[in-house]
Every structure is written in C-alpha cells, then in structure tokens.
Design a protein around this motif. Structure first.
Motif, mmCIF file in Angstrom:
data_model
loop_
_atom_site.group_PDB
_atom_site.id
_atom_site.type_symbol
_atom_site.label_atom_id
_atom_site.label_comp_id
_atom_site.label_asym_id
_atom_site.label_seq_id
_atom_site.Cartn_x
_atom_site.Cartn_y
_atom_site.Cartn_z
ATOM 1 N N LEU A 1 19.333 13.402 0.359
ATOM 2 C CA LEU A 1 20.161 12.369 -0.246
ATOM 3 C C LEU A 1 21.103 12.999 -1.266
ATOM 4 C CD1 LEU A 1 17.466 9.611 -0.831
ATOM 5 C CD2 LEU A 1 19.029 9.863 1.101
ATOM 6 N N PRO A 2 22.115 12.254 -1.728
ATOM 7 C CA PRO A 2 23.060 12.813 -2.707
ATOM 8 C C PRO A 2 22.396 13.334 -3.977
ATOM 9 C CG PRO A 2 23.966 10.818 -1.751
ATOM 10 C CD PRO A 2 22.574 10.949 -1.219
ATOM 11 N N ASP A 3 21.244 12.726 -4.375
ATOM 12 C CA ASP A 3 20.579 13.200 -5.594
ATOM 13 C C ASP A 3 19.682 14.406 -5.338
ATOM 14 O OD1 ASP A 3 18.416 12.154 -4.267
ATOM 15 O OD2 ASP A 3 17.784 10.799 -5.861
ATOM 16 N N GLY A 4 19.658 14.877 -4.095
ATOM 17 C CA GLY A 4 18.868 16.054 -3.765
ATOM 18 C C GLY A 4 17.519 15.756 -3.163
ATOM 19 N N THR A 5 17.119 14.468 -3.129
ATOM 20 C CA THR A 5 15.819 14.101 -2.540
ATOM 21 C C THR A 5 15.829 14.401 -1.052
ATOM 22 O OG1 THR A 5 15.517 12.323 -4.153
ATOM 23 C CG2 THR A 5 14.193 12.227 -2.136
ATOM 24 N N PHE A 6 14.800 15.118 -0.605
ATOM 25 C CA PHE A 6 14.690 15.469 0.805
ATOM 26 C C PHE A 6 13.930 14.369 1.527
ATOM 27 C CE2 PHE A 6 12.922 17.858 4.435
ATOM 28 C CZ PHE A 6 14.097 18.406 4.924
ATOM 29 N N VAL A 7 14.521 13.788 2.545
ATOM 30 C CA VAL A 7 13.932 12.666 3.258
ATOM 31 C C VAL A 7 13.296 13.153 4.552
ATOM 32 C CG1 VAL A 7 14.363 10.451 4.378
ATOM 33 C CG2 VAL A 7 15.613 11.069 2.303
ATOM 34 N N ASP A 8 11.983 12.988 4.642
ATOM 35 C CA ASP A 8 11.283 13.273 5.882
ATOM 36 C C ASP A 8 10.261 12.157 6.101
ATOM 37 O OD1 ASP A 8 9.273 13.783 4.070
ATOM 38 O OD2 ASP A 8 9.140 15.924 4.486
ATOM 39 N N ALA A 9 9.388 12.318 7.057
ATOM 40 C CA ALA A 9 8.462 11.238 7.409
ATOM 41 C C ALA A 9 7.564 10.842 6.247
ATOM 42 C CB ALA A 9 7.619 11.662 8.611
ATOM 43 N N ALA A 10 7.101 11.809 5.474
ATOM 44 C CA ALA A 10 6.215 11.503 4.355
ATOM 45 C C ALA A 10 6.934 10.688 3.284
ATOM 46 C CB ALA A 10 5.668 12.800 3.752
ATOM 47 N N VAL A 11 8.168 11.052 3.001
ATOM 48 C CA VAL A 11 8.953 10.319 2.001
ATOM 49 C C VAL A 11 9.241 8.901 2.483
ATOM 50 C CG1 VAL A 11 11.165 10.250 0.779
ATOM 51 C CG2 VAL A 11 9.951 12.423 1.063
ATOM 52 N N VAL A 12 9.502 8.743 3.774
ATOM 53 C CA VAL A 12 9.740 7.415 4.340
ATOM 54 C C VAL A 12 8.489 6.548 4.233
ATOM 55 C CG1 VAL A 12 10.226 6.160 6.484
ATOM 56 C CG2 VAL A 12 11.585 8.172 5.869
ATOM 57 N N ALA A 13 7.330 7.119 4.517
ATOM 58 C CA ALA A 13 6.081 6.367 4.417
ATOM 59 C C ALA A 13 5.849 5.903 2.988
ATOM 60 C CB ALA A 13 4.915 7.217 4.902
ATOM 61 N N GLN A 14 6.135 6.772 2.020
ATOM 62 C CA GLN A 14 5.977 6.394 0.614
ATOM 63 C C GLN A 14 6.949 5.277 0.244
ATOM 64 O OE1 GLN A 14 3.684 7.385 -1.655
ATOM 65 N NE2 GLN A 14 4.586 5.852 -3.004
ATOM 66 N N ALA A 15 8.154 5.322 0.779
ATOM 67 C CA ALA A 15 9.140 4.271 0.503
ATOM 68 C C ALA A 15 8.671 2.927 1.045
ATOM 69 C CB ALA A 15 10.484 4.654 1.109
ATOM 70 N N HIS A 16 8.081 2.935 2.226
ATOM 71 C CA HIS A 16 7.543 1.696 2.789
ATOM 72 C C HIS A 16 6.433 1.131 1.898
ATOM 73 C CE1 HIS A 16 9.636 1.099 6.547
ATOM 74 N NE2 HIS A 16 9.453 2.362 6.908
ATOM 75 N N ARG A 17 5.560 2.000 1.388
ATOM 76 C CA ARG A 17 4.481 1.536 0.508
ATOM 77 C C ARG A 17 5.051 0.937 -0.783
ATOM 78 N NH1 ARG A 17 1.765 6.214 2.571
ATOM 79 N NH2 ARG A 17 2.522 7.493 0.849
ATOM 80 N N THR A 18 6.067 1.591 -1.325
ATOM 81 C CA THR A 18 6.686 1.093 -2.555
ATOM 82 C C THR A 18 7.268 -0.292 -2.359
ATOM 83 O OG1 THR A 18 7.202 3.327 -3.349
ATOM 84 C CG2 THR A 18 8.528 1.512 -4.237
ATOM 85 N N LEU A 19 8.010 -0.496 -1.287
ATOM 86 C CA LEU A 19 8.647 -1.789 -1.061
ATOM 87 C C LEU A 19 7.638 -2.852 -0.691
ATOM 88 C CD1 LEU A 19 11.954 -0.787 0.772
ATOM 89 C CD2 LEU A 19 11.567 -1.324 -1.646
ATOM 90 N N SER A 20 6.579 -2.479 -0.002
ATOM 91 C CA SER A 20 5.536 -3.442 0.328
ATOM 92 C C SER A 20 4.896 -3.986 -0.941
ATOM 93 C CB SER A 20 4.477 -2.804 1.223
ATOM 94 O OG SER A 20 3.425 -3.720 1.494
ATOM 95 N N LEU A 21 4.604 -3.099 -1.882
ATOM 96 C CA LEU A 21 4.014 -3.522 -3.144
ATOM 97 C C LEU A 21 5.004 -4.344 -3.955
ATOM 98 C CD1 LEU A 21 1.397 -3.256 -4.729
ATOM 99 C CD2 LEU A 21 2.320 -1.193 -5.800
#
Length: 276
Positions: A252-272
């Motif tokens: 991402l523009p801020d340098g965050t590397f997006v892979d499957a693990a990061v996507v899974a964490q994002a899903h958990r964050t939004l679910s909560l």
C-alpha cells in the motif's frame, strides 16, 4: 452479535439482586460466581439461588463459575446447574490437567447427551505448562483464560509484567487449539479506570481479546479498548479494497505489505467493528 464476547461481568452467586442488575448492565456475558466471591458459609445458598435463576432462559448468556474441581463442592455445583435452560457455559477454576476437563464433560452431560460449553481457567504453573493439552482436551471446551491473582501468588510474581509470558502462552495455546483469543483477567481496582485502560491496551497488544470485569463501570472502558479504532477500521478497509483488485501480494502507499495473512486480519477487524 459480536464474533467474540468482549466483556464478562462477574457477580457473586449469593446476591440474586446483584445478578438481576448485572443482566442489564451492558456486559456480553454475566458470570455468576460460586467460588472466590462467596464465603464458605454461603456456598449452598449461592448454588440454590443460582439454580433457581437459571431454571428459565436468560436475556443474555449466563455462565457459572463452579468451585475448585479439586475440592468437594464442584460436583454439587455441576449437578445443580449443568442441565438448566438458563446456563450458557461453565467456567472451571484452577484447571491443571486435561483429565479434569474430560471428567467435567462426563459429569455435566445433559439428558440429551449434550455438554454445556466449558471454559478452563489456568491459575497455576502446572496449568500453564499443560495449556495446549487442556485446550484440546474435549470438544465441549470453548475457551481458556488465566486466573491471574492465583497465578501471581503461585509464581511469586511481584510486577505485572512478570505474567506476560503466561499471557502469551495461553494466546498461543488457544490459537493452536482453534479456540477464540483468551480474554484478560480482571483488573482488581474498580476505581482505577485509567489503569484499566492502559492494562487493556497492553493485553490487546499481546493478542488477548476482551476482559473479565468485577464492576459495571469497567465495562465501557474494556469495550472501547478492545474495539477497533477508526484508524484500524480505515486501514482494514484499504487492505480489503486492495485485495479485491486481485493483484496478489502488494504494498500500500504507506508501505504496508498486503498478503493473505494481512487480509485475514482485516476481515477480523471489520467483523468486530460491525458488531461493536
């Protein structure tokens, strides 16, 4: 409904009026305590009052913490409440070995063969050493957590940071057993809300999720501490938008590397966040 409870409010089983108030205090789960919060001479009354309360379904999940499995009272506690329609879970204190979970599952089996959800509290060095074996002892075990007051005494720990290894150990054991992240143990000073807030932030950083409380005033502090922040929600939404582009691993523009693990964490964050 949240994917996981964030607040677990303990209330003494020998105070039925307080239990009534706890049910509308805003906790995700109310834990009626038959163990440490009840004086020895009131144990029987606490058990009978709790059994009477749980004879009917309750407006929110109600768990019962029975007395120590190594003592003489646990069997009577289990016999009194395990089959009641108002019971949503049994919290088992001072668990040290997987065989204890198996025995409770056999003892607490309902007439239809089902077993109420079981939650193990690890409160000693031996319990910590057996954390994963306990976490995988029986299909009815739905969670593990620390009992930090007894654990601190058992280990001779004088500073709160001395328990961090144990906290991380139960986080790993729960994850390895495919159980929910463990909630934090109680913050004993009900007036120290700033200390509670800081302690929750530390626990969240260790991978714990939610916390037990001993007073309703602690509930909003715990909830705010464990719900995702606006920044975390925005970051999660950005991650999922990038993932929808289906370009594989990317930065991402801020340098965050997006892979499957990061996507899974994002899903958990939004679910909560959605169910907060």
């Amino acid at each position: 409904m949240r994917p996981y409870p964030l607040t677990w409010l303990y209330v003494p089983g020998d105070r039925p009026d307080t239990v009534t108030k706890a049910l509308v205090a805003g906790a995700d789960v109310v834990v009626v305590d038959l163990e440490d919060a009840v004086a020895p001479e009131r144990k029987r009354y606490a058990r009978e009052a709790t059994a009477e309360r749980l004879g009917d379904p309750q407006p929110i999940p109600v768990h019962v913490r029975v007395n120590s499995l190594a003592g003489p009272l646990a069997a009577a506690d289990l016999a009194a409440v395990a089959a009641l329609p108002g019971l949503a879970g049994l919290r088992l204190p001072k668990v040290t070995a997987p065989a204890q979970i198996t025995r409770v599952a056999e003892t607490a089996a309902r007439p239809d063969g089902g077993v109420p959800p079981l939650y193990a509290l690890l409160e000693s060095a031996l319990g910590i050493e057996h954390a994963h074996a306990i976490a995988t002892a029986h299909p009815s075990l739905r969670g593990i957590a620390l009992g930090e007051a007894d654990l601190r005494a058992d280990l001779g720990v004088r500073h709160d940071g001395g328990l961090d290894w144990c906290r991380s150990r139960v986080v790993v054991a729960a994850r390895a057993a495919a159980l929910p992240p463990p909630p934090q143990s109680v913050h004993p000073d009900i007036r120290d809300l700033e200390g509670l807030r800081a302690s929750c932030a530390h626990g969240r950083a260790l991978g714990l999720l939610g916390r037990a409380a001993i007073h309703p005033r602690q509930l909003p502090v715990i909830e705010r501490a464990y719900l995702p922040t606006e920044e975390e929600i925005e970051q999660a939404e950005t991650v999922l938008k990038a993932a929808e582009a289906d370009q594989g691993a990317q930065a991402l523009p801020d340098g965050t590397f997006v892979d499957a693990a990061v996507v899974a964490q994002a899903h958990r964050t939004l679910s909560l966040a959605r169910h907060g």
